[in-house]
Design an enzyme around this catalytic site. Structure first.
Site, short mmCIF file in Angstrom:
data_model
loop_
_atom_site.label_atom_id
_atom_site.label_comp_id
_atom_site.label_asym_id
_atom_site.label_seq_id
_atom_site.Cartn_x
_atom_site.Cartn_y
_atom_site.Cartn_z
N ASP A 1 0.87 -1.17 0.00
CA ASP A 1 0.00 0.00 0.00
C ASP A 1 0.91 1.23 0.00
O ASP A 1 2.13 1.13 0.15
CB ASP A 1 -0.96 0.00 1.19
CG ASP A 1 -2.17 0.90 0.91
OD1 ASP A 1 -2.10 1.73 -0.03
OD2 ASP A 1 -3.18 0.80 1.62
C1 BGC Z 1 -4.95 3.31 0.23
C2 BGC Z 1 -5.18 2.31 -0.88
C3 BGC Z 1 -5.00 2.96 -2.22
C4 BGC Z 1 -3.64 3.59 -2.28
C5 BGC Z 1 -3.31 4.23 -3.61
C6 BGC Z 1 -3.68 4.11 0.04
O1 BGC Z 1 -3.59 5.16 0.94
O2 BGC Z 1 -4.92 2.64 1.46
O3 BGC Z 1 -6.45 1.74 -0.75
O4 BGC Z 1 -5.18 2.02 -3.24
O5 BGC Z 1 -3.54 4.58 -1.27
O6 BGC Z 1 -4.00 5.38 -3.82
#
Ligand code: BGC
Length: 765
Positions: free
Chosen positions: A291
């Site tokens: 993530d």
């Molecule tokens: C979130 C994810 C997301 C990623 C990319 C993160 O902060 O937890 O769900 O896909 O950002 O934007």
């Protein structure tokens, strides 16, 4: 019935077998081709180029449109970055792709990812709302349309589905998932993956899915964002892991790690999770991405002293791609030199990423998903808007409807009051990255255009969304959009009461702003914000009939509202067509058919409250002190899992099992009669639950094992059929084995998890 003769069947079977084996041969030969291509490519790659493929960088958004930071542009040119996210529109993406393909030594195309969560430009209802439809075909179609749009806008890869099971509505991200149940959640997970990926990824209209957040993110302690997760193996395997497994079995091409720790180990550094379970046990063949920044976050987690140690841990755990952690890009070369990470490990990760690009058809045509004509044709096309309205209608849940106040008639004077009435921004929800809220239909607009000149529509704001200054500061810190009124709260309420007094009926549009749910939006008090509650009480005192239309992203505590307000519609955040869909339901053009997929608690102190709980050794008895209960509130939620009303009325009867004793090899057939004995046509979702009465490990009081959504005309009856196999009766025993055990079971069928018919049967070997 027409008889088919045996030789015909034999020929048909032989043909099918030939087709299946031909497909297998084609698949095998295409895998051989892919392997040869990738082996040859990896052989040519320098270590720097390999590390580049493991690097995922973001694009930015300026007022003028999407832009790439200068340093990142240099990285793309030099092959130090193989993947970009947050970049879309064919023109922009094409320019970036040209840099990668023309300027880098090996011409390896970039892969473009984005958070397409519930639609790309046409925004569908938030996932928790779509789950409330219990209509997996509709959800699959929403994902299909999202893929059409996203792929037409230059994207290869979407960060969805989010399949985190959640029992705690304080956690803001419950809005992104399908709720509390693993059976329903798994069916929905499969639907998203099939919708996005289709049967072949190598086309200009399919995109790769990314299952997130692996794993157990929905169980963060106290519902507080990014918090720790502590969980025993049985709860993990029985309730929290099945949805990820379902998405992976459906063929999802990638998996995103979660921010949380699991029993002390951050998911991004968890070898057991990412290698032993995901790859070895579940046979996952795609790639694993972190993530956002979660590799670097191994440092504040306290398991790595610096980025080098973080990268080392993540690589050994099984992470292939680093999203914005700058840990692989900054340290892997040195780690290889020091002998801490082997080239074989790096090659393995690179292979997973290159295979994804290969499967997406990017080596054949790096510009496959950059087509201006398709963009013009697909983006916000009329068919998508029609479907957005349809699925939005289906997502609405009628929580209460005393004296049949709803549907409203298009006559007289209707007052539309509340901060979410004349509000487009919030309708598209918190995860609508590319969505343009200016195109969303507000509730007021929807009501006005439905009523035309048949009814007088009055409007009053009545309250700001919140007066909580600390919350406002936080919501607005990221360029938030709550614009408080110039008027004081008292003035706003006074105006609203005057408006209500002029009307025959009041539609109160209350709830949360989109920023109050989603990522980094945990709330400890999940009632409607205080200033809106004051408004509601003031309007309630006018004694006008009140319909409460809620816009929000999580189950709220609605205890007072449920006791006092005539009619309550849960409309979540319904996307681009929100206002139209709400008006369709308010005026009875369509019958509400949504069913909540998370329990709505009685009070925050009751959380977690969920339907598939254990019985305890002292089940609740209000007359006996020493039983499992609260002194001050009931154990049951205000609205249970699976609950939702309709304008018509449904009755279940004649629950029948085809036998009282089931043998493992013979399925149990269950039938039930469903009758629409109300005054309208409508849809009901029949839900089948079981309970294993005596097992070596205590089992939940109910577990969903089947559901069917059925449309019935007024007065119509249908016999519904369900089948249970021994497989449906399995659980994890004390040795962690997935087993069924002979003994007594119950079957329940009903329109929600509380109001059910029940029958008994025994499983005997
Ligand atoms: C979130 C994810 C997301 C990623 C990319 C993160 O902060 O937890 O769900 O896909 O950002 O934007």
């Amino acid at each position: 019935m027409r008889r088919i003769n045996i030789p015909v069947i034999v020929v048909l079977l032989a043909l099918t077998a030939m087709q299946v084996s031909a497909q297998k041969v084609t698949k095998a030969s295409s895998t051989v081709k892919m392997d040869a291509f990738i082996n040859a490519l990896i052989k040519k790659m320098t270590l720097e180029e390999k590390i580049g493929q493991l690097n995922l960088l973001t694009s930015d958004m300026a007022v003028t449109g999407p832009v790439m930071r200068k340093g990142y542009m240099e990285d793309i040119k030099a092959g130090r970055c193989g993947n970009i996210f947050n970049a879309f529109t064919p023109d922009y993406v094409r320019k970036l792709q040209q840099v990668a393909v023309d300027s880098t030594r090996l011409h390896i195309p970039l892969m473009f990812g984005f958070d397409v969560i519930h639609g790309h430009k046409t925004i569908f209802p938030v996932p928790l709302a779509m789950a409330s439809t219990w209509d997996t075909a509709a959800i699959e179609y929403a994902a299909r349309l999202s893929a059409d749009e996203a792929s037409a806008d230059g994207l290869d890869w979407v960060y969805s589905p989010m399949v985190d099971i959640a029992r705690d509505p304080r956690w803001g991200r419950v809005v992104e998932g399908a709720g509390e149940d693993p059976f329903l959640g798994s069916a929905i997970a499969r639907a998203y993956v099939h919708g996005y990926q289709g049967t072949n990824l190598d086309t200009d209209s399919t995109v790769m899915a990314c299952v997130k957040h692996f794993a157990l993110y929905g169980a963060v302690e106290a519902g507080r964002e990014y918090n720790a997760v502590d969980m025993g193996p049985r709860r993990m395997f029985q309730f929290y892991l099945p949805t990820y497994k379902a998405a992976i079995d459906a063929g999802a091409g990638s998996v995103m790690t979660s921010f949380n720790t699991i029993n002390g180990v951050p998911a991004t550094a968890d070898k057991w999770l990412l290698t032993d379970l995901l790859r070895k046990k579940w046979g996952f063949k795609g790639f694993v991405v972190t993530d956002y920044g979660s590799m670097a976050e191994l440092i504040p987690h306290g398991v790595a002293a610096d980025k080098a140690q973080a990268a080392n841990l993540a690589m050994h755990a099984g992470v292939d791609m680093d999203m914005m952690g700058m840990a692989y890009s900054g340290t892997l070369k040195e780690l290889v030199k020091e002998g801490k990470v082997s080239i074989a490990e790096i090659d393995n990760a690179v292979r997973h990423v290159l295979e994804a690009k290969y499967k997406l058809g990017l080596f054949k045509n790096p510009y496959l998903r950059m087509n201006d004509d398709r963009a013009k044709e697909e983006i916000m096309s009329p068919d998508k808007l029609v479907f957005a309205r349809k699925i939005a209608r289906e997502s609405i849940v009628l929580l209460k409807n005393d004296h049949d106040l709803l549907p409203l008639k298009k006559t007289g004077t209707i007052a539309v009051i509340g901060p979410l009435a004349d509000d487009q921004r919030d309708m598209i929800g918190p995860w609508s990255g590319a969505g343009d809220w200016h195109k969303a239909v507000s509730i007021l607009q929807g009501i006005k255009s439905a009523a035309g000149n048949q009814a007088v529509i009055l409007y009053s704001k009545g309250a700001n969304i919140t007066e909580d200054t600390s919350m406002l500061r936080q919501l607005n810190s990221n360029g938030g959009d709550i614009v408080p009124s110039d008027k004081s709260p008292d003035e706003l309420i006074k105006e609203a009461v005057e408006t209500a007094n002029k009307a025959d009926v009041v539609v109160m549009c209350l709830g949360e702003s989109q920023g109050m749910t989603g990522e980094a939006a945990s709330r400890a008090d999940i009632r409607i914000p205080a200033c809106q509650r004051r408004l509601l009480r003031a309007v309630y005192k006018t004694k006008k009939p009140v319909v409460l239309v809620l816009s929000n992203g999580r189950p709220l505590v609605l205890t007072w509202e449920n006791e006092h307000i005539h009619s309550i519609l849960e409309t979540w955040f319904l996307g681009t067509e929100a206002g139209n869909a709400i008006a369709d339901i308010l005026f009875g053009e369509y019958d509400p058919s949504g069913k909540i997929t998370m329990s709505f608690p009685y009070a925050v102190g009751q959380i977690p409250v969920y339907y598939n709980e254990l019985n305890t050794g002292r089940p609740r008895n209000p007359m006996q002190k020493y039983t499992s209960k609260y002194l001050d509130i009931p154990n049951a939620p205000v609205y249970p899992f699976g609950y939702g009303l309709s304008y018509t009325h449904f009755t279940f009867s004649n629950l029948t099992l085809d036998k009282n004793i089931m043998r493992p090899e013979t399925p149990l057939h269950i039938s039930v009669t469903l009758t629409n004995d109300g005054n309208d046509a409508g849809s009901e979702t029949a839900q089948l639950y079981i309970r294993d009465m005596v097992a070596s490990v205590a089992q939940p009081v109910k577990e969903l094992k089947g559901f069917q959504k059925v449309f019935l005309k007024k007065g119509e009856s249908k016999t519904l059929h369900f089948t249970l196999t021994a497989n449906d009766l399995k659980f994890y025993d004390q040795q962690g084995k997935w087993v069924y055990e002979p003994g007594a079971f119950k079957v329940f069928v009903g329109g929600n998890s509380r109001d059910v018919l029940e029958r008994d049967f025994r499983l005997e070997k």
